[in-house]
Enzyme design. Structure first.
Site, PDB file in Angstrom:
ATOM      1  N   ARG A  27      50.541  15.549  16.957  1.00 30.13           N
ATOM      2  CA  ARG A  27      51.382  15.271  15.907  1.00 30.13           C
ATOM      3  C   ARG A  27      52.834  16.110  16.413  1.00 30.13           C
ATOM      4  O   ARG A  27      54.011  15.637  16.471  1.00 30.13           O
ATOM      5  CB  ARG A  27      51.233  15.694  14.583  1.00 30.13           C
ATOM      6  N   ILE A  64      39.312  18.342  12.969  1.00 30.60           N
ATOM      7  CA  ILE A  64      40.577  17.318  13.142  1.00 30.60           C
ATOM      8  C   ILE A  64      41.246  17.579  11.684  1.00 30.60           C
ATOM      9  O   ILE A  64      40.618  17.678  10.899  1.00 30.60           O
ATOM     10  CB  ILE A  64      40.302  15.992  13.493  1.00 30.60           C
ATOM     11  N   ASP A  65      42.667  17.075  11.670  1.00 33.69           N
ATOM     12  CA  ASP A  65      43.413  17.004  10.411  1.00 33.69           C
ATOM     13  C   ASP A  65      42.473  16.333   9.221  1.00 33.69           C
ATOM     14  O   ASP A  65      41.953  15.422   9.538  1.00 33.69           O
ATOM     15  CB  ASP A  65      44.700  16.947  10.505  1.00 33.69           C
ATOM     16  N   LYS A  66      42.905  16.765   7.928  1.00 38.07           N
ATOM     17  CA  LYS A  66      42.517  16.192   7.003  1.00 38.07           C
ATOM     18  C   LYS A  66      42.549  14.536   6.906  1.00 38.07           C
ATOM     19  O   LYS A  66      41.671  13.453   6.782  1.00 38.07           O
ATOM     20  CB  LYS A  66      42.995  16.528   5.620  1.00 38.07           C
TER      21      LYS A  66
END
Length: 303
Positions: free
Chosen positions: A237, A137-139
């Protein structure tokens, strides 16, 4: 480096080379063999081939088993939030702001650095820099990730992702008021030809499907639950922006003037999968982080 020779007989004729090689040793998972093939460690009749190469009769297969690499990822005590752990799997609740694995510019402080301190037994399928990492998963997205402690578990979990049987539900705050209660976004995602650092919906992209359900509406925002059917980079997103409701706080895909957040309002709150050893379906839930709950309270008060 150990080199093994194998000859294709009638039992293997016409089979994919990755299937043939992985069948030679129970410790060689299909994913591991595919990595060897990609790196040129498997040859057929002296030639490097692809994983889907169909083996002809009497072909000579040469397998050069690479020597184990010493992990050069520094172990760090990062006090990881472990939601579950056994001999095969770890479920980690990743905080917002933490990168999953080392990369240029992020050599320390990543989840992998913390995992190396917490547990020495991690699968090696994804190589030295991403031991045990099945998905990411993204930062600036918080929430649950599953980590494999051995190659067999890793392959089992990856197959579940491929077969779309893993449950992955996210909570998000998006700009605007979504008028309908639920929907499905089925739009292929690929690199943005105008900006290689961004993803976008493109005709020749990879299939991407996101289901969403409205949980609450505020003056200028909507609280939604998104469920992934596929797992493309930045999928939620990109998809929410595509339908006109970008995530609040998203510096890459959202409007510049937004809520005072450090990154997108996105939390991976539910993760479910079949245990690779027991066959039991397991589901885990992570509460919204404090920043997220404060955001919702602020939006509720503004109504």
């Amino acid at each position: 480096m150990e080199v093994i020779q194998h000859s294709i007989d009638q039992n293997n004729q016409g089979e994919r080379i990755d299937k043939v090689v992985s069948s030679l040793n129970k410790d060689w998972s299909r994913s591991l063999v595919q990595l060897w093939i990609k790196d040129g460690h498997v040859k057929v009749n002296g030639e490097v081939v692809k994983a889907n190469f169909k083996c002809p009769l009497d072909a000579s297969v040469e397998i050069s088993i690479p020597d184990p690499e010493e992990l050069d990822v520094e172990a760090e005590d990062l006090n990881l939030d472990i939601a579950y752990e056994d001999q095969d799997v770890i479920v980690v609740n990743k905080p917002k702001g933490m990168v999953v694995h080392p990369a240029p510019g992020h050599s320390s402080g990543t989840m992998v650095n913390g995992l190396m301190h917490h547990c020495k037994d991690l699968s090696g399928i994804n190589g030295v820099m991403r031991p045990g990492i099945v998905h990411r998963i993204d930062k600036d997205t918080s929430g649950l990730l599953m980590v494999a402690k051995n190659d067999q578990a890793h392959e089992h979990l990856v197959n579940q992702l491929v077969e779309k049987t893993v449950t992955r539900k996210y909570t998000a705050v998006v700009h605007g008021n979504i008028p309908h209660e639920y929907g499905t976004i089925d739009a292929p995602i690929g690199r943005d030809p105008k900006d290689r650092q961004r993803m976008t919906v493109v005709d020749n992209g990879k299939k991407a499907v996101t289901h969403f359900r409205v949980r609450d509406r505020y003056e200028d925002f909507t609280l939604v639950e998104c469920e992934l059917e596929t797992g493309r980079t930045h999928q939620i997103r990109v998809h929410m922006k595509y339908i006109g409701y970008p995530l609040a706080g998203d510096p890459k895909y959202g409007p510049r003037k937004t809520l005072p957040l450090n990154g997108q309002a996105l939390h991976a709150g539910t993760l479910g999968f079949v245990h690779p050893r027991t066959g039991e379906y397991m589901e885990f839930h992570a509460e919204l982080p404090e920043e997220f709950t404060k955001l919702i309270a602020r939006l509720e008060n503004s109504r």
